[in-house]
Design an enzyme around this catalytic site. Sequence first.
Site, short mmCIF file in Angstrom:
data_model
loop_
_atom_site.label_atom_id
_atom_site.label_comp_id
_atom_site.label_asym_id
_atom_site.label_seq_id
_atom_site.Cartn_x
_atom_site.Cartn_y
_atom_site.Cartn_z
CD GLU A 152 41.95 49.51 38.12
OE1 GLU A 152 41.80 48.49 37.43
OE2 GLU A 152 42.71 49.56 39.10
CG ASP B 189 43.11 39.01 20.50
OD1 ASP B 189 42.65 39.14 21.65
OD2 ASP B 189 42.87 38.04 19.78
CE LYS C 207 42.86 44.46 37.68
NZ LYS C 207 42.76 45.89 37.87
CG HIS D 94 42.37 52.52 43.75
ND1 HIS D 94 42.85 52.12 42.52
CD2 HIS D 94 41.15 51.99 43.88
CE1 HIS D 94 41.93 51.38 41.93
NE2 HIS D 94 40.89 51.28 42.74
C1 MEV Z 1 44.61 47.29 40.89
O1 MEV Z 1 43.99 47.43 39.63
C2 MEV Z 1 45.98 46.67 40.73
C3 MEV Z 1 46.71 46.37 42.04
O2 MEV Z 1 45.91 45.55 42.89
C4 MEV Z 1 47.99 45.67 41.67
C5 MEV Z 1 48.78 45.14 42.84
O3 MEV Z 1 48.21 44.82 43.88
O4 MEV Z 1 50.01 45.00 42.66
C6 MEV Z 1 47.00 47.64 42.80
#
Ligand code: MEV
Length: 440
Positions: free
Chosen positions: A85, A294, A278, A391
């Site tokens: 990513e 792992d 995430k 991003h």
């Molecule tokens: C993207 O990989 C992760 C985010 O969505 C985490 C978040 O929203 O805190 C930017």
Amino acid sequence: MSKEINGFSKLSKEEKINWIADNFFTNSPTAKRILKQYWNEDEKLQKLHDEFSENTLSNFYLPFSIAPNFLINEKKYSIPMVIEESSVIAAASKSAKLWFDLGGFKSKVISKIKTGQVHFIYTGDEVAITSYFNYIKSILIQDTKTITSNMEKRGGGIVDISLIDKTLDMKGYYQINVSFDTIDAMGANFINSCLEQISKSFRNKTDGFKEFIIKSNDIKIIMSIVSNYVPDCLVKAEVSCKVEELNKKEDFNDFCGKFVQAVKIAELDTYRAVTHNKGIMNGIDAVAIATGNDFRAIEAGIHAYASKDGKYKSLSHAKIEKGIFCFSIEIPLALGTIGGITNLHPLVKLALNMLDNPKAEELMEITAAVGLAQNYSALRSLITSGIQQGHMKMHLINILNSLEVSESEKRSAVEYFKDEIVNNNNVQSFITKLRKSNEI
Ligand code: MEV
């Protein structure tokens, strides 16, 4: 359309590729070329990778990157991370640098115990099985000595073994719960070997027990397996500083207040919590993969821990107390720095080397800090500019590559999109215009 084959694993690598290419692709030579393009010319190295898994056809590249400027427990680290990513490494590095200047991360292992279970069914008298367990317990431990002796020399081994009555959940269901300290190994193989020995001895040594009559056949072993739920293998990482200091650094008046509210939302709302966590896993998985751990086990354990109060919640917490902003994370992390592929995969060895060949505890502390750094960066963007600005800037190159632009078109696009909004349409129309203007 999927085809069937018997004995695929027995074919040579070349034969497997031919079968796949000829049966699944109209352009079979292209499929073969793509698969072989990723082979390493060093045959020994390629064989090593082939043998990590079954039916290997090729290698699958992921970027191996470095996030520098981490200060964790007063020690400086450049952290190897493996992730595809585009914005993750930039985010981790940015957060690392900011917190470097504010005193760095404090990270501490709280506990390091892992669990394995023998699940069995016994429908006889509960007093009899409890008394048999008390009789056999020391024998079970003794019978694993050939497996545990090396681990014991390193200070680990079986920590405790107990019988758990689960008969209210399912008729005749019991567990032998075994806790382990596996020192620097993640330890799944070690734990599973011990459990399988324990289950054998438990079932087969009933003859020596005279207090009650229990026959081997009365005990039905269902399975013996490590648990990836490791709530007693915990690490906590945190950062803190004066509220005004951070507000000033972030050039935003109520930065800390808004940040605390954003974390609170992830504590309250599951939809938000999953995405929030995430973002944390972006960092944790990337370090786990780079260091040969792992990540599936880690993911499963961490998400279960996020639900430990009966509701899925944020893994991180933020507060302001007496003018001090404090941001922390507490997670279960069963990591290893020996065993598995850690001393086999050359890049994993290099990654661990870069980290000064840490003990498992230190790697737990590093990894938790990276998870927290990642979370900080994501929240920082979310509550200020929004996530897409940074991003999509990082994703621009991917969009350009998917449009198969030339290097000079790429340079023009990067320059142009410094101050423009990046999205697929905007990039596509910029390239179309650029090409038209170059035709004139
Ligand atoms: C993207 O990989 C992760 C985010 O969505 C985490 C978040 O929203 O805190 C930017």
